[in-house]
Design a protein around this motif. Structure first.
Motif, short mmCIF file in Angstrom:
data_model
loop_
_atom_site.label_atom_id
_atom_site.label_comp_id
_atom_site.label_asym_id
_atom_site.label_seq_id
_atom_site.Cartn_x
_atom_site.Cartn_y
_atom_site.Cartn_z
N GLY A 53 -4.43 -3.88 -9.68
CA GLY A 53 -4.37 -3.06 -8.47
C GLY A 53 -5.40 -1.94 -8.50
N THR A 54 -5.41 -1.13 -7.44
CA THR A 54 -6.44 -0.10 -7.30
C THR A 54 -5.86 1.20 -6.77
OG1 THR A 54 -8.02 -1.85 -6.72
CG2 THR A 54 -8.70 0.41 -6.28
N LEU A 55 -6.29 2.30 -7.36
CA LEU A 55 -6.05 3.63 -6.81
C LEU A 55 -7.35 4.09 -6.17
CD1 LEU A 55 -4.15 6.62 -8.35
CD2 LEU A 55 -6.36 6.97 -7.26
N VAL A 56 -7.31 4.30 -4.86
CA VAL A 56 -8.46 4.78 -4.11
C VAL A 56 -8.21 6.23 -3.74
CG1 VAL A 56 -9.79 4.53 -1.98
CG2 VAL A 56 -8.99 2.49 -3.19
N THR A 57 -9.17 7.09 -4.06
CA THR A 57 -8.98 8.51 -3.76
C THR A 57 -10.21 9.10 -3.09
OG1 THR A 57 -8.46 10.70 -4.68
CG2 THR A 57 -9.74 9.22 -6.07
N VAL A 58 -9.96 10.04 -2.18
CA VAL A 58 -11.04 10.77 -1.51
C VAL A 58 -11.03 12.24 -1.91
CG1 VAL A 58 -11.15 9.23 0.46
CG2 VAL A 58 -9.60 11.19 0.53
N VAL A 59 -10.19 12.58 -2.88
CA VAL A 59 -10.01 13.99 -3.24
C VAL A 59 -11.14 14.49 -4.13
CG1 VAL A 59 -8.48 15.67 -4.31
CG2 VAL A 59 -7.52 13.77 -3.00
N ALA A 60 -11.38 13.80 -5.24
CA ALA A 60 -12.40 14.23 -6.21
C ALA A 60 -12.48 13.18 -7.30
CB ALA A 60 -12.04 15.58 -6.82
N PRO A 61 -13.56 13.15 -8.07
CA PRO A 61 -13.61 12.27 -9.23
C PRO A 61 -12.43 12.57 -10.15
CG PRO A 61 -15.78 13.15 -8.77
CD PRO A 61 -14.83 13.88 -7.86
N ASP A 92 0.28 -2.49 -4.93
CA ASP A 92 -1.04 -3.05 -5.21
C ASP A 92 -2.16 -2.04 -4.99
OD1 ASP A 92 -0.30 -5.92 -5.71
OD2 ASP A 92 0.51 -5.69 -3.67
N LEU A 93 -1.97 -1.12 -4.07
CA LEU A 93 -3.03 -0.17 -3.74
C LEU A 93 -2.42 1.18 -3.41
CD1 LEU A 93 -6.10 -0.94 -1.48
CD2 LEU A 93 -4.92 1.23 -1.26
N VAL A 94 -2.96 2.23 -3.97
CA VAL A 94 -2.60 3.60 -3.61
C VAL A 94 -3.79 4.22 -2.90
CG1 VAL A 94 -2.07 5.93 -4.45
CG2 VAL A 94 -0.98 3.92 -5.51
N PHE A 95 -3.54 4.80 -1.73
CA PHE A 95 -4.58 5.53 -1.00
C PHE A 95 -4.24 7.00 -1.11
CE2 PHE A 95 -7.97 4.55 2.19
CZ PHE A 95 -8.44 5.85 2.31
N ASP A 96 -5.02 7.72 -1.93
CA ASP A 96 -4.70 9.09 -2.29
C ASP A 96 -5.54 10.10 -1.51
OD1 ASP A 96 -3.86 11.41 -3.80
OD2 ASP A 96 -5.74 11.23 -4.92
N VAL A 97 -4.87 11.02 -0.82
CA VAL A 97 -5.55 12.13 -0.15
C VAL A 97 -5.01 13.47 -0.65
CG1 VAL A 97 -6.05 10.78 1.92
CG2 VAL A 97 -3.92 12.11 1.81
N ILE A 98 -4.26 13.44 -1.75
CA ILE A 98 -3.58 14.65 -2.23
C ILE A 98 -4.14 15.12 -3.57
CG2 ILE A 98 -1.36 15.62 -2.97
CD1 ILE A 98 0.00 13.68 -1.04
N GLY A 99 -4.29 14.21 -4.53
CA GLY A 99 -4.77 14.58 -5.85
C GLY A 99 -3.68 15.17 -6.72
N GLY A 100 -4.11 15.81 -7.81
CA GLY A 100 -3.19 16.53 -8.69
C GLY A 100 -2.12 15.66 -9.30
N ASP A 101 -0.92 16.21 -9.42
CA ASP A 101 0.20 15.53 -10.07
C ASP A 101 0.61 14.28 -9.32
OD1 ASP A 101 2.41 15.47 -12.08
OD2 ASP A 101 3.64 15.73 -10.27
N VAL A 140 0.84 -1.19 0.00
CA VAL A 140 0.00 0.00 0.00
C VAL A 140 0.88 1.24 0.00
CG1 VAL A 140 -1.72 1.32 1.29
CG2 VAL A 140 -1.84 -1.18 1.26
N LEU A 141 0.58 2.16 -0.91
CA LEU A 141 1.20 3.48 -0.90
C LEU A 141 0.22 4.43 -0.22
CD1 LEU A 141 3.48 5.42 -1.78
CD2 LEU A 141 2.26 5.72 -3.95
N ALA A 142 0.55 4.87 0.99
CA ALA A 142 -0.35 5.71 1.79
C ALA A 142 0.14 7.15 1.77
CB ALA A 142 -0.41 5.18 3.23
N HIS A 143 -0.52 7.97 0.98
CA HIS A 143 -0.14 9.38 0.94
C HIS A 143 -0.61 10.09 2.22
CE1 HIS A 143 1.59 9.40 -2.98
NE2 HIS A 143 0.48 8.98 -3.59
N GLY A 144 0.17 11.10 2.61
CA GLY A 144 -0.16 11.84 3.83
C GLY A 144 -0.16 10.94 5.05
N ALA A 145 0.85 10.10 5.17
CA ALA A 145 0.84 9.04 6.19
C ALA A 145 0.93 9.56 7.62
CB ALA A 145 1.98 8.06 5.93
#
Length: 305
Positions: free
Chosen positions: A230-238, A208-217, A149-154
Motif C-alpha cells: 500500500g501507499t501513504l501519500v502526503t502533501v504536508v512535508a517530506p 490500501d492508501l492513506v491520503f494525508d493532509v495533516i502530518g504529525g502524529d 482509502v483513508l482520506a484525512h480532512g475529508a
C-alpha cells in the motif's frame, strides 16, 4: 492594477497589503489573464517560493495566490493552444507573481479552457484541491477499483475532492476530521467517518492508501494501517514515516491541462461537487484571510463581479 502583496516574511497574513502594481506583460509562451476569481492557500506564506525566485533571490513584494479563473487578454510570442477572449482556469507558477490581482501573466500550458456554463468562482476553487486529489490518488497512489482509502480532512477542500474521485474510481473511502465534519464528509461520499478527537483511528483496520493532509502524529499512526504494497501519500512535508511493507510518497501539486480538463468535465456532469466556503471581494480579501473563524471549504476571492 490592484493586487495583494507581501514583503515581510515574519508578519503572516497581517502583512498583506492591497496596492497598485504595474500590469504584467506576456513573456515567451505566456498569456495575460484578466482575473475574475482567485484562490488562496494559507500555507503560501510558509513556502520559500513566495519569498524567493529559483535562484534564491528575494522577489518581494510578491503577489499572492496561484489559482484563478478568468479571460485571456494577451498572448506572448510562441504561445499556442489559447486565444484572446478565451475563458480559462488553472494554476500559476509558484515562483512568479500570483492571482490575487486584476491581471496575471503565466505560462499558457498551466491553463485549461473553462466552459461557458461553469462560473468563474467554481473554476478558481478547483486547481489546487482538484489536481492535488487527482495526482495523489491516481499518479502517486495508483488507486485501483476495490481498494480502500483513508482520506484525512475529508470535509476540507482537498479531502472532499479525494473522497469523490476515489469513490468514482470504485474505492471504499474512510473519511476523517472533527466531530462537526462528520455529516459533511458523508455527504461528499465517504463510506464511513472517523472522528479524530473521539474515535480510535486504529479501529478501522488496514487500508490500501492513506491520503494525508495533516502530518504529525496522525501521519505516523496512519502509516501503521497500510496493507502490504500500500501507499501513504502526503502533501504536508517530506517524512521519514514508512509503512512496514509499502511506500510513502510526498509531492507538490503540478499544473496539468489534461487533468484540469478531466476535473472540470466531472464538475459539469455532476460527478464532482465543489467545496466552496467564503467568497469575498478583492477589497475584503485581507480581512477574510485574517479572520479567526474556522474556514469551511475553499475560500475564493471574486476579483471581478
Amino acid at each position: 492594477m490592484k493586487a495583494i502583496v507581501v514583503t515581510d516574511q515574519t508578519a503572516g497574513t497581517a502583512g498583506m497589503k492591497l496596492v497598485d502594481r504595474p500590469e504584467p506583460q506576456a513573456a515567451i509562451n505566456d498569456v495575460v489573464v484578466e482575473v475574475h476569481a482567485a484562490g488562496f492557500v494559507n500555507t503560501e506564506l510558509e513556502w520559500p517560493s513566495t519569498w524567493a525566485d529559483r535562484a534564491f533571490r528575494d522577489r518581494t513584494p510578491s503577489i499572492l495566490g496561484h489559482e484563478l479563473a478568468g479571460v485571456v487578454t494577451a498572448l506572448g510570442y510562441g504561445t499556442t493552444g489559447l486565444s484572446i477572449g478565451q475563458r480559462v482556469f488553472g494554476l500559476s507558477d509558484w515562483h512568479r507573481d500570483g492571482t490575487l490581482a486584476e491581471y496575471v501573466a503565466m505560462e499558457a500550458r498551466n491553463l485549461a479552457p473553462l466552459p461557458g456554463d461553469v462560473d468563474f468562482t467554481v473554476g478558481a476553487s478547483l486547481p489546487i484541491s482538484g489536481l492535488t486529489a487527482w495526482q495523489g490518488l491516481f499518479h502517486h497512489g495508483r488507486l485501483q477499483a476495490g481498494q480502500s482509502v483513508l482520506a484525512h480532512g475529508a470535509a476540507g477542500a482537498v479531502g472532499s475532492a479525494v473522497t469523490q474521485l476515489a469513490r468514482e474510481a470504485g474505492a471504499y473511502v474512510i473519511g476523517t476530521g472533527r466531530a462537526a465534519d462528520r455529516q459533511k464528509a458523508l455527504d461528499f461520499g465517504a463510506n464511513e467517518f472517523v472522528d479524530l478527537g473521539n474515535d480510535t483511528l486504529e479501529d478501522i483496520g488496514g487500508v490500501d492508501l492513506v491520503f494525508d493532509v495533516i502530518g504529525g502524529d496522525i501521519q505516523k499512526r496512519s502509516a501503521a494501517l497500510i496493507r502490504a504494497r500500500g501507499t501513504l501519500v502526503t502533501v504536508v512535508a517530506p517524512t521519514d514515516v514508512r509503512p512496514a511493507d509499502g511506500l510513502t510518497i510526498d509531492f507538490v501539486v503540478e499544473a496539468d491541462r489534461a487533468q484540469l480538463s478531466e476535473i472540470i468535465q466531472r464538475v459539469r456532469d455532476g460527478r464532482l461537487r465543489t467545496n466552496i466556503g467564503k467568497v469575498s471581494s478583492l477589497e475584503d480579501a485581507i480581512a477574510t484571510f485574517n479572520s479567526t473563524e474556522r474556514r469551511a471549504g475553499k475560500t475564493v476571492i471574486r476579483v471581478r463581479s
